[in-house]
Structure formats: structure tokens, C-alpha cells
Motif scaffolding. Structure first.
Motif, PDB file in Angstrom:
ATOM      1  N   SER A 143       0.844  -1.187   0.000  1.00  0.00           N
ATOM      2  CA  SER A 143       0.000   0.000   0.000  1.00  0.00           C
ATOM      3  C   SER A 143       0.882   1.241   0.000  1.00  0.00           C
ATOM      4  O   SER A 143       2.077   1.173   0.320  1.00  0.00           O
ATOM      5  N   GLY A 144       0.283   2.361  -0.361  1.00  0.00           N
ATOM      6  CA  GLY A 144       1.012   3.613  -0.393  1.00  0.00           C
ATOM      7  C   GLY A 144       0.560   4.459  -1.566  1.00  0.00           C
ATOM      8  O   GLY A 144      -0.502   4.227  -2.154  1.00  0.00           O
ATOM      9  N   HIS A 145       1.361   5.436  -1.930  1.00  0.00           N
ATOM     10  CA  HIS A 145       0.979   6.399  -2.961  1.00  0.00           C
ATOM     11  C   HIS A 145       1.675   6.118  -4.286  1.00  0.00           C
ATOM     12  O   HIS A 145       2.794   5.598  -4.333  1.00  0.00           O
ATOM     13  N   PHE A 146       0.979   6.525  -5.358  1.00  0.00           N
ATOM     14  CA  PHE A 146       1.480   6.434  -6.722  1.00  0.00           C
ATOM     15  C   PHE A 146       1.878   7.820  -7.205  1.00  0.00           C
ATOM     16  O   PHE A 146       1.258   8.817  -6.856  1.00  0.00           O
ATOM     17  N   ALA A 147       2.924   7.864  -8.061  1.00  0.00           N
ATOM     18  CA  ALA A 147       3.312   9.135  -8.669  1.00  0.00           C
ATOM     19  C   ALA A 147       3.865   8.926 -10.065  1.00  0.00           C
ATOM     20  O   ALA A 147       4.491   7.897 -10.365  1.00  0.00           O
ATOM     21  N   PHE A 148       3.641   9.934 -10.907  1.00  0.00           N
ATOM     22  CA  PHE A 148       4.414  10.088 -12.130  1.00  0.00           C
ATOM     23  C   PHE A 148       5.686  10.846 -11.762  1.00  0.00           C
ATOM     24  O   PHE A 148       5.641  11.841 -11.032  1.00  0.00           O
ATOM     25  N   ARG A 149       6.808  10.376 -12.279  1.00  0.00           N
ATOM     26  CA  ARG A 149       8.093  11.013 -12.009  1.00  0.00           C
ATOM     27  C   ARG A 149       8.840  11.171 -13.334  1.00  0.00           C
ATOM     28  O   ARG A 149       8.873  10.235 -14.153  1.00  0.00           O
ATOM     29  N   THR A 150       9.420  12.337 -13.565  1.00  0.00           N
ATOM     30  CA  THR A 150      10.208  12.536 -14.765  1.00  0.00           C
ATOM     31  C   THR A 150      11.273  13.585 -14.500  1.00  0.00           C
ATOM     32  O   THR A 150      11.295  14.227 -13.440  1.00  0.00           O
ATOM     33  N   VAL A 151      12.178  13.751 -15.469  1.00  0.00           N
ATOM     34  CA  VAL A 151      13.276  14.715 -15.367  1.00  0.00           C
ATOM     35  C   VAL A 151      13.478  15.347 -16.743  1.00  0.00           C
ATOM     36  O   VAL A 151      13.673  14.622 -17.733  1.00  0.00           O
ATOM     37  N   TRP A 152      13.435  16.674 -16.792  1.00  0.00           N
ATOM     38  CA  TRP A 152      13.691  17.414 -18.035  1.00  0.00           C
ATOM     39  C   TRP A 152      13.030  16.726 -19.228  1.00  0.00           C
ATOM     40  O   TRP A 152      13.681  16.117 -20.052  1.00  0.00           O
ATOM     41  N   SER A 153      11.716  16.834 -19.279  1.00  0.00           N
ATOM     42  CA  SER A 153      10.982  16.136 -20.324  1.00  0.00           C
ATOM     43  C   SER A 153       9.596  16.749 -20.468  1.00  0.00           C
ATOM     44  O   SER A 153       9.210  17.672 -19.751  1.00  0.00           O
ATOM     45  N   HIS A 154       8.835  16.183 -21.398  1.00  0.00           N
ATOM     46  CA  HIS A 154       7.497  16.682 -21.721  1.00  0.00           C
ATOM     47  C   HIS A 154       6.628  15.467 -22.051  1.00  0.00           C
ATOM     48  O   HIS A 154       6.903  14.747 -23.014  1.00  0.00           O
ATOM     49  N   PHE A 155       5.609  15.232 -21.225  1.00  0.00           N
ATOM     50  CA  PHE A 155       4.705  14.104 -21.421  1.00  0.00           C
ATOM     51  C   PHE A 155       3.254  14.558 -21.433  1.00  0.00           C
ATOM     52  O   PHE A 155       2.882  15.521 -20.748  1.00  0.00           O
ATOM     53  N   ARG A 156       2.440  13.831 -22.185  1.00  0.00           N
ATOM     54  CA  ARG A 156       0.980  13.966 -22.138  1.00  0.00           C
ATOM     55  C   ARG A 156       0.407  12.628 -21.689  1.00  0.00           C
ATOM     56  O   ARG A 156       0.697  11.591 -22.289  1.00  0.00           O
ATOM     57  N   ILE A 157      -0.400  12.685 -20.631  1.00  0.00           N
ATOM     58  CA  ILE A 157      -0.886  11.481 -19.962  1.00  0.00           C
ATOM     59  C   ILE A 157      -2.406  11.490 -19.960  1.00  0.00           C
ATOM     60  O   ILE A 157      -3.035  12.548 -19.763  1.00  0.00           O
ATOM     61  N   SER A 158      -2.994  10.335 -20.159  1.00  0.00           N
ATOM     62  CA  SER A 158      -4.454  10.216 -20.171  1.00  0.00           C
ATOM     63  C   SER A 158      -4.870   8.878 -19.594  1.00  0.00           C
ATOM     64  O   SER A 158      -4.052   7.987 -19.361  1.00  0.00           O
ATOM     65  N   GLY A 159      -6.200   8.754 -19.356  1.00  0.00           N
ATOM     66  CA  GLY A 159      -6.792   7.460 -19.017  1.00  0.00           C
ATOM     67  C   GLY A 159      -6.329   6.855 -17.716  1.00  0.00           C
ATOM     68  O   GLY A 159      -6.128   5.638 -17.638  1.00  0.00           O
ATOM     69  N   PHE A 160      -6.178   7.669 -16.670  1.00  0.00           N
ATOM     70  CA  PHE A 160      -5.712   7.132 -15.389  1.00  0.00           C
ATOM     71  C   PHE A 160      -6.847   6.383 -14.698  1.00  0.00           C
ATOM     72  O   PHE A 160      -7.922   6.938 -14.439  1.00  0.00           O
ATOM     73  N   ARG A 161      -6.613   5.094 -14.377  1.00  0.00           N
ATOM     74  CA  ARG A 161      -7.614   4.247 -13.739  1.00  0.00           C
ATOM     75  C   ARG A 161      -6.933   3.322 -12.736  1.00  0.00           C
ATOM     76  O   ARG A 161      -5.815   2.857 -12.957  1.00  0.00           O
ATOM     77  N   VAL A 162      -7.647   3.033 -11.638  1.00  0.00           N
ATOM     78  CA  VAL A 162      -7.181   2.042 -10.669  1.00  0.00           C
ATOM     79  C   VAL A 162      -8.353   1.139 -10.325  1.00  0.00           C
ATOM     80  O   VAL A 162      -9.438   1.625  -9.982  1.00  0.00           O
ATOM     81  N   TRP A 163      -8.144  -0.168 -10.419  1.00  0.00           N
ATOM     82  CA  TRP A 163      -9.167  -1.143 -10.069  1.00  0.00           C
ATOM     83  C   TRP A 163      -8.713  -1.983  -8.882  1.00  0.00           C
ATOM     84  O   TRP A 163      -7.547  -2.412  -8.831  1.00  0.00           O
ATOM     85  N   ARG A 164      -9.602  -2.237  -7.944  1.00  0.00           N
ATOM     86  CA  ARG A 164      -9.364  -3.222  -6.902  1.00  0.00           C
ATOM     87  C   ARG A 164      -9.522  -4.606  -7.500  1.00  0.00           C
ATOM     88  O   ARG A 164     -10.493  -4.894  -8.214  1.00  0.00           O
ATOM     89  N   LEU A 165      -8.556  -5.471  -7.249  1.00  0.00           N
ATOM     90  CA  LEU A 165      -8.644  -6.865  -7.651  1.00  0.00           C
ATOM     91  C   LEU A 165      -9.250  -7.651  -6.493  1.00  0.00           C
ATOM     92  O   LEU A 165      -8.698  -7.664  -5.400  1.00  0.00           O
ATOM     93  N   THR A 166     -10.372  -8.269  -6.743  1.00  0.00           N
ATOM     94  CA  THR A 166     -11.074  -8.994  -5.685  1.00  0.00           C
ATOM     95  C   THR A 166     -10.994 -10.487  -5.981  1.00  0.00           C
ATOM     96  O   THR A 166      -9.989 -10.975  -6.486  1.00  0.00           O
ATOM     97  N   SER A 167     -12.037 -11.230  -5.651  1.00  0.00           N
ATOM     98  CA  SER A 167     -11.973 -12.683  -5.762  1.00  0.00           C
ATOM     99  C   SER A 167     -11.869 -13.119  -7.208  1.00  0.00           C
ATOM    100  O   SER A 167     -12.297 -12.423  -8.134  1.00  0.00           O
ATOM    101  N   LYS A 168     -11.335 -14.328  -7.399  1.00  0.00           N
ATOM    102  CA  LYS A 168     -11.252 -14.893  -8.729  1.00  0.00           C
ATOM    103  C   LYS A 168     -12.635 -15.336  -9.200  1.00  0.00           C
ATOM    104  O   LYS A 168     -13.506 -15.670  -8.396  1.00  0.00           O
ATOM    105  N   HIS A 169     -12.790 -15.369 -10.518  1.00  0.00           N
ATOM    106  CA  HIS A 169     -14.031 -15.912 -11.067  1.00  0.00           C
ATOM    107  C   HIS A 169     -14.113 -17.405 -10.749  1.00  0.00           C
ATOM    108  O   HIS A 169     -13.110 -18.113 -10.772  1.00  0.00           O
ATOM    109  N   PRO A 170     -15.322 -17.897 -10.474  1.00  0.00           N
ATOM    110  CA  PRO A 170     -15.469 -19.338 -10.202  1.00  0.00           C
ATOM    111  C   PRO A 170     -15.198 -20.166 -11.448  1.00  0.00           C
ATOM    112  O   PRO A 170     -15.279 -19.681 -12.547  1.00  0.00           O
TER     113      PRO A 170
END
Length: 238
Positions: free
Chosen positions: A211-238
Motif C-alpha cells: 500500500s502507499g501512494h502512486f506518482a508520475f516522475r520525470t526529469v527534463w521532459s514533456h509528457f501527455r498522460i491520459s486514461g488514469f484508472r485504478v481497479w481493486r482486484l477482488t476474488s477470482k471468477h469461479p
């Protein structure tokens, strides 16, 4: 001593790639998923905290998080994430002649905690220089770092000057203007980082950060980011 691996082929085995769906890893595809966080980048930076070493701009509008910086930059997702989860986003390195359009450093922290304020990552100020993050316990992926010459996974242990390597490659690397569809799996001891359907890092951690935090990290650059999603993974399908 940390384990360093230069050979990549085994991690991108054809069987693993064949099982990968566009929006999930092969492992996560067998699990039920529930969306727990997202940002369409249409309403500003309310869900994010920026740490900039030397200025630059970070904006979120019209479906794009744009990071255009002359030096170190870390953009934290404010919500703390608890595994098991699958995190996804798309990032494109910009190479259009801008002053910061150096194609390098599509990097991530995840499951990050600062040992100086373990219950609140943001209680400890940081200014964007890389060595300020040595106090984190975290996973750190550096894709196309060092002027787009290295791709590495590190497991930070919260000690200044100590950044243990797990994997160290000379490829894959960034391609100017090409989207990178990244998937991160945090599932107990399983730690995976995928890009465009390719399993880049596959690490089994006997003492995982879950557990903890997520980050984008970069150095001297230029990015375009889209579609940020996080899903909880729960039980497996039967």
C-alpha cells in the motif's frame, strides 16, 4: 547485493503476451475488478500534488495531464492505494521542438511511504530532486531514463543513498510520439509493470510493499498522460 538482469527475453514470453487483454494483465484478467480511482484530466489538479525541482508546468485539462518541466518533477496521486490493485494510464513523450522535449524518463513511484511521516506522505516537504526520495519505501520504475538509455526497477528501502536495483535493462526504451499504455499490478508479493502489452518488470517480493501512494516522475521532459484508472482486484471468477 541487489539482483541485476540485462537479459529481457524471458520476461516477454509469448505465452504471457498472448494472455494479455488490452486493459488488464494476464493475471488480473482472471480476477473480478472494481474501479476505485480515476481521473479523466478535465477538471484540474485537485487529485494531484506536484513537487517541482526547477519550475515548469503541470496542467490537467481537456482529457490530458501535461507535464512540461526543465528538471525533476514528481506528480503524486493524493489518494493512498491499498493492494491488490491494477493501475493503468497512457503516456506519450512529446518531441515537437520544445525546450523540454527531451524524450526520457517515463518513471513511476508506487506503494510509496515516507519513513519520516509514515502516516501522511505529504506531511514531509520535498522539492523534486531525486535524492529527496531516498527516505521512501517504494517501488520505482525508470523507463527510458538516463537520456533514454536505461530501463530499471528499484526497490527503495527508506535509507539515504540506498536505491537497490531489481532489474537493469538497456531496452525497451521510449519512442518519440509513441503512446505507452502502462499497467501496474500490485498483488501481494507479485509486482508487475507492463507497457503496450509487454511484461517489462515481473518481480516476486518476499517482503512486499502492498500500500502507499502512486506518482508520475520525470526529469527534463514533456509528457501527455491520459486514461488514469485504478481497479481493486477482488476474488477470482469461479
Amino acid at each position: 547485493m541487489p539482483t541485476t538482469r540485462r537479459a529481457f527475453g524471458a520476461l516477454a514470453a509469448g505465452a504471457a503476451l498472448a494472455a494479455l487483454a488490452p486493459t488488464a494483465t494476464a493475471h488480473a484478467a482472471t480476477r473480478r475488478r472494481r474501479l476505485i480511482a480515476h481521473d479523466d484530466f478535465c477538471h484540474g489538479l485537485g487529485q494531484w500534488a506536484t513537487e517541482l525541482q526547477g519550475g515548469g508546468t503541470v496542467t490537467a485539462s481537456r482529457g490530458t495531464l501535461e507535464i512540461d518541466v526543465p528538471s525533476g518533477a514528481t506528480v503524486w496521486f493524493r489518494q493512498r492505494l491499498e493492494g491488490p490493485y491494477l493501475l493503468a494510464y497512457t503516456a506519450t513523450p512529446v518531441s515537437e521542438g520544445g525546450v523540454n522535449d527531451r524524450v526520457s524518463d517515463l518513471n513511476n513511484f508506487w506503494n510509496a511511504t515516507d519513513v519520516r511521516s509514515p502516516h501522511d506522505l505529504f506531511a514531509t516537504p520535498r522539492g523534486g530532486a531525486l535524492d529527496e526520495y531516498d527516505h521512501l519505501t517504494t517501488y520505482y520504475a525508470g523507463y527510458g531514463a538516463n537520456y533514454n538509455t536505461t530501463t530499471r526497477l528499484r526497490r527503495y528501502v527508506g535509507e539515504p543513498g540506498v536505491r537497490p536495483l531489481v532489474f537493469d535493462y538497456t531496452e525497451p526504451l521510449l519512442v518519440p510520439g509513441e503512446p505507452n499504455r502502462v499497467r501496474i499490478v500490485s498483488d501481494g508479493s507479485m509486482v508487475q509493470w507492463w507497457n503496450n502489452g509487454r511484461l517489462v518488470f515481473d518481480h516476486t517480493d518476499p517482503q512486499p510493499y502492498t500500500s502507499g501512494h502512486f506518482a508520475f516522475r520525470t526529469v527534463w521532459s514533456h509528457f501527455r498522460i491520459s486514461g488514469f484508472r485504478v481497479w481493486r482486484l477482488t476474488s477470482k471468477h469461479p
